[in-house]
Scaffold this motif. Structure first.
Motif, PDB file in Angstrom:
ATOM      1  N   GLN A  74       0.545  -1.298   0.044  1.00 25.43           N
ATOM      2  CA  GLN A  74       0.039  -0.067  -0.419  1.00 25.43           C
ATOM      3  C   GLN A  74       0.937   1.637   0.516  1.00 25.43           C
ATOM      4  N   TRP A  75       2.267   1.019  -0.422  1.00 24.30           N
ATOM      5  CA  TRP A  75       2.652   2.300  -0.608  1.00 24.30           C
ATOM      6  C   TRP A  75       2.638   3.328  -1.931  1.00 24.30           C
ATOM      7  N   SER A  76       2.304   4.305  -1.836  1.00 22.57           N
ATOM      8  CA  SER A  76       2.559   5.124  -3.463  1.00 22.57           C
ATOM      9  C   SER A  76       2.839   6.212  -3.826  1.00 22.57           C
ATOM     10  N   ASN A  77       3.357   6.854  -4.826  1.00 21.13           N
ATOM     11  CA  ASN A  77       4.288   8.272  -4.624  1.00 21.13           C
ATOM     12  C   ASN A  77       5.236   7.821  -3.784  1.00 21.13           C
ATOM     13  N   LYS A  78       6.553   6.955  -4.160  1.00 18.11           N
ATOM     14  CA  LYS A  78       7.321   7.076  -3.423  1.00 18.11           C
ATOM     15  C   LYS A  78       8.716   7.523  -4.112  1.00 18.11           C
ATOM     16  N   ASP A  79       9.312   8.045  -3.393  1.00 10.16           N
ATOM     17  CA  ASP A  79      10.988   8.584  -4.390  1.00 10.16           C
ATOM     18  C   ASP A  79      11.920   7.305  -3.688  1.00 10.16           C
ATOM     19  N   LEU A  80      12.017   6.439  -3.899  1.00 12.31           N
ATOM     20  CA  LEU A  80      12.961   5.264  -2.753  1.00 12.31           C
ATOM     21  C   LEU A  80      14.319   5.606  -3.456  1.00 12.31           C
ATOM     22  N   LYS A  81      14.330   5.613  -4.846  1.00 15.44           N
ATOM     23  CA  LYS A  81      15.802   6.128  -5.020  1.00 15.44           C
ATOM     24  C   LYS A  81      16.266   7.247  -4.329  1.00 15.44           C
ATOM     25  N   SER A  82      15.842   8.192  -4.722  1.00 17.39           N
ATOM     26  CA  SER A  82      15.928   9.567  -3.783  1.00 17.39           C
ATOM     27  C   SER A  82      16.489   9.472  -2.887  1.00 17.39           C
ATOM     28  N   ASP A  83      15.384   8.220  -1.958  1.00 18.31           N
ATOM     29  CA  ASP A  83      15.172   8.526  -0.213  1.00 18.31           C
ATOM     30  C   ASP A  83      16.661   7.949   0.190  1.00 18.31           C
ATOM     31  N   ILE A  84      16.933   6.973  -0.799  1.00 23.52           N
ATOM     32  CA  ILE A  84      18.562   5.701  -0.291  1.00 23.52           C
ATOM     33  C   ILE A  84      19.725   6.887  -0.746  1.00 23.52           C
ATOM     34  N   GLU A  85      19.203   7.605  -1.828  1.00 23.36           N
ATOM     35  CA  GLU A  85      20.690   8.046  -2.691  1.00 23.36           C
ATOM     36  C   GLU A  85      20.762   9.153  -2.055  1.00 23.36           C
ATOM     37  N   ARG A  86      20.177   9.572  -0.939  1.00 20.44           N
ATOM     38  CA  ARG A  86      20.180  11.263   0.125  1.00 20.44           C
ATOM     39  C   ARG A  86      21.229  10.247   1.546  1.00 20.44           C
ATOM     40  N   GLU A  87      21.175   9.378   2.281  1.00 19.65           N
ATOM     41  CA  GLU A  87      21.539   8.541   3.130  1.00 19.65           C
ATOM     42  C   GLU A  87      23.292   7.610   2.688  1.00 19.65           C
ATOM     43  N   ILE A  88      23.108   7.878   1.302  1.00 18.56           N
ATOM     44  CA  ILE A  88      24.183   6.259   1.066  1.00 18.56           C
ATOM     45  C   ILE A  88      24.917   6.642  -0.061  1.00 18.56           C
ATOM     46  N   ASP A  89      25.669   7.344  -0.424  1.00 19.08           N
ATOM     47  CA  ASP A  89      26.849   7.803  -1.871  1.00 19.08           C
ATOM     48  C   ASP A  89      26.511   6.152  -2.632  1.00 19.08           C
ATOM     49  N   ILE A  90      25.580   5.724  -3.426  1.00 22.48           N
ATOM     50  CA  ILE A  90      26.067   4.870  -4.437  1.00 22.48           C
ATOM     51  C   ILE A  90      24.803   5.299  -5.552  1.00 22.48           C
ATOM     52  N   ASP A  91      25.069   4.807  -6.611  1.00 20.36           N
ATOM     53  CA  ASP A  91      24.537   4.174  -7.858  1.00 20.36           C
ATOM     54  C   ASP A  91      23.370   3.687  -8.110  1.00 20.36           C
ATOM     55  N   ILE A  92      21.901   3.809  -8.089  1.00 16.21           N
ATOM     56  CA  ILE A  92      20.641   2.729  -7.406  1.00 16.21           C
ATOM     57  C   ILE A  92      19.226   2.901  -8.363  1.00 16.21           C
ATOM     58  N   SER A  93      19.249   1.901  -9.017  1.00 14.36           N
ATOM     59  CA  SER A  93      17.782   1.987  -9.979  1.00 14.36           C
ATOM     60  C   SER A  93      17.108   1.318  -8.893  1.00 14.36           C
ATOM     61  N   ILE A  94      15.546   2.089  -9.383  1.00  9.08           N
ATOM     62  CA  ILE A  94      14.496   0.789  -9.357  1.00  9.08           C
ATOM     63  C   ILE A  94      13.369   0.536 -10.460  1.00  9.08           C
ATOM     64  N   GLU A  95      13.481  -1.231 -10.070  1.00 12.59           N
ATOM     65  CA  GLU A  95      12.542  -1.458 -11.719  1.00 12.59           C
ATOM     66  C   GLU A  95      11.924  -2.396 -11.288  1.00 12.59           C
ATOM     67  N   ASN A  96      10.522  -2.557 -11.846  1.00  9.95           N
ATOM     68  CA  ASN A  96       9.553  -3.495 -11.325  1.00  9.95           C
ATOM     69  C   ASN A  96      10.223  -4.900 -11.263  1.00  9.95           C
ATOM     70  N   THR A  97       9.558  -5.103 -10.948  1.00 14.33           N
ATOM     71  CA  THR A  97       9.793  -7.531 -10.780  1.00 14.33           C
ATOM     72  C   THR A  97       9.405  -8.086 -12.064  1.00 14.33           C
ATOM     73  N   ALA A  98       8.490  -7.762 -12.755  1.00 15.06           N
ATOM     74  CA  ALA A  98       8.174  -8.379 -13.522  1.00 15.06           C
ATOM     75  C   ALA A  98       8.837  -8.624 -15.203  1.00 15.06           C
ATOM     76  N   ASN A  99       9.693  -7.115 -14.836  1.00  9.11           N
ATOM     77  CA  ASN A  99      10.383  -6.863 -16.458  1.00  9.11           C
ATOM     78  C   ASN A  99      12.125  -7.500 -15.359  1.00  9.11           C
ATOM     79  N   LEU A 100      12.116  -6.876 -14.542  1.00  7.22           N
ATOM     80  CA  LEU A 100      13.604  -7.683 -14.558  1.00  7.22           C
ATOM     81  C   LEU A 100      13.411  -9.606 -14.332  1.00  7.22           C
ATOM     82  N   SER A 101      12.640  -9.697 -14.058  1.00  5.56           N
ATOM     83  CA  SER A 101      12.449 -11.513 -14.420  1.00  5.56           C
ATOM     84  C   SER A 101      12.240 -11.957 -15.775  1.00  5.56           C
ATOM     85  N   ILE A 102      11.737 -11.628 -16.744  1.00  8.96           N
ATOM     86  CA  ILE A 102      11.848 -11.700 -17.735  1.00  8.96           C
ATOM     87  C   ILE A 102      13.711 -10.770 -18.525  1.00  8.96           C
ATOM     88  N   PHE A 103      13.877  -9.866 -18.135  1.00  4.22           N
ATOM     89  CA  PHE A 103      14.960 -10.119 -18.694  1.00  4.22           C
ATOM     90  C   PHE A 103      16.333 -11.095 -17.996  1.00  4.22           C
TER      91      PHE A 103
END
Ligand SMILES: [Zn+2]
Length: 390
Positions: free
Chosen positions: A165-194
């Motif tokens: 029940q999460w909507s409109n969350k900027d998880l990428k920026s929220d993590i990048e604010r805490e750690i200096d790291i290259d991060i991406s967010i993707e849908n799991t069905a897309n990752l699975s077919i990949f």
């Protein structure tokens, strides 16, 4: 694109050479020249750079043939690491792979909260630990990709995760604010077919991957590329209407496919019919082995509803390879044969339908593979090594 731009051409050549080294695992400079058509001087200069950057290493082939032993090039796997994460309901899976796509470690962690800030805190702590652990390698942790079971837009914002029940969350920026790291967010069905394409079907350019769980998601590959639609939400096929004026769905419509053909539907129907407080895949396998008529009934019904949605998907995409990722169909004898028998329409045309071998690991495998592809800036990666699939 700037035609004749030296730096641009150099970058394209570098990417092509890296791609061939990844694909072949071990390859000589002469073979790269033969496959790519690039001249030997170009390859020699580029490879010297890659060796300098510690991205590629040389090995002398074993002395088993007469004549000169060619020097083989391979990716320097230990130069850096990628982190693939599957952020699921009640658990998070973390997978570290080296730059050759070899899996180094996999850990699954139970989480007892659905509160965004608390899950964010757990993710930040864990990613920070992995970053620290692999910091002694030349490049350290180069990229992290988080797969979520919901919709992600083209700016990598989470639009909606139904189970959490999460909507409109900027998880990428929220993590990048805490750690200096290259991060991406993707849908799991897309990752699975990949992952299916990278590890299992590298020659299939038109693929559909259907993931059955508490809902139904799809990943689409057309001409070798993930299809995401205008905003990034393509593949929300669980909400394809297969039943006019059917059951009400939380998406606002009624009669959505996943209300009839998600795995969770089978579990809740069987728990009610058999009056059991809980059931798992193993229980259903045993019930099927004991030829329990109610279990067979529910499963046959489930397979008919799956087939209706697949018929619609096949008619829309005409896939070469259709992969169904379902633990439940794996415990049912002849699932694929029954589905194929249901797809009798003369316009329902496809190459092959198979059950996924990668199963629940598909999303983290896809996340790691995509992270490696992004890091090397290559058009595609292919990992054919069998041990990766174990
Ligand atoms: Zn719906």
């Amino acid at each position: 694109m700037v035609i004749g731009d030296g730096a641009y051409i150099k970058k394209i050549n570098r990417s092509l050479i890296l791609q061939k080294i990844i694909e072949h695992e071990f390859i000589s400079r002469a073979e790269i020249a033969k496959i790519t058509g690039l001249n030997k001087a170009t390859i020699s200069v580029q490879v010297a750079d890659l060796l300098n950057e510690k991205l590629v290493q040389e090995t002398q082939q074993e002395h088993n043939t007469v004549g000169r032993r060619p020097i083989m090039l391979s990716i320097n796997g230990n130069a850096g690491y990628v982190l693939g994460i599957d952020l699921d309901f009640k658990e998070i899976k973390f997978q570290i792979a080296d730059l050759q796509g070899n899996i180094v470690e996999v850990n699954t962690m139970a989480i007892h909260t659905e509160v965004y800030e608390e899950v964010l805190y757990i993710l930040v702590e864990e990613i920070r630990n992995y970053k620290e652990k692999y910091s002694t390698s030349h490049y350290g942790l180069v990229q992290t990709i988080i797969g979520v079971h919901g919709t992600v837009n083209n700016d990598e914002w989470i639009q909606f995760i139904p189970r959490l029940q999460w909507s409109n969350k900027d998880l990428k920026s929220d993590i990048e604010r805490e750690i200096d790291i290259d991060i991406s967010i993707e849908n799991t069905a897309n990752l699975s077919i990949f992952a299916e394409r990278v590890y299992k079907y590298p020659d299939s350019d038109n693929m559909l991957g259907i993931v059955l769980g508490s809902g139904i998601g799809a990943g689409i590959i057309n001409d070798g590329k993930l299809v995401k639609g205008h905003d990034g939400y393509a593949g929300e096929i669980g909400h394809m209407i297969i039943f006019p004026f059917g059951q009400e769905c939380r998406c606002g419509n009624s009669g959505c496919w996943e209300l009839y053909a998600a795995e969770s539907v089978v579990f809740s129907q069987l728990m009610e019919k058999l009056d059991r407080p809980s059931l798992n895949y193993h229980d259903i396998k045993q019930l099927l082995a004991a030829e329990d008529p109610e279990t067979y009934d529910v499963m046959r019904n489930f397979i008919s509803y799956i087939s209706i949605g697949l018929n619609n998907m096949i008619n829309s995409y005409n896939p070469e390879t259709l992969i169904i990722n379902s633990e439940l169909l794996k415990v049912y004898p002849n699932a694929i044969e029954e589905i194929v028998a249901n797809l009798q329409s003369s316009v329902c045309v496809y190459g092959q339908i198979v059950l996924s071998d990668l199963g629940k690991d598909a999303s983290v495998l896809g996340a790691s593979a995509l992270a490696i592809q992004n890091f090397f800036e290559v058009k595609e990666v292919v990992f054919s090594r069998e041990e990766v699939l174990a």
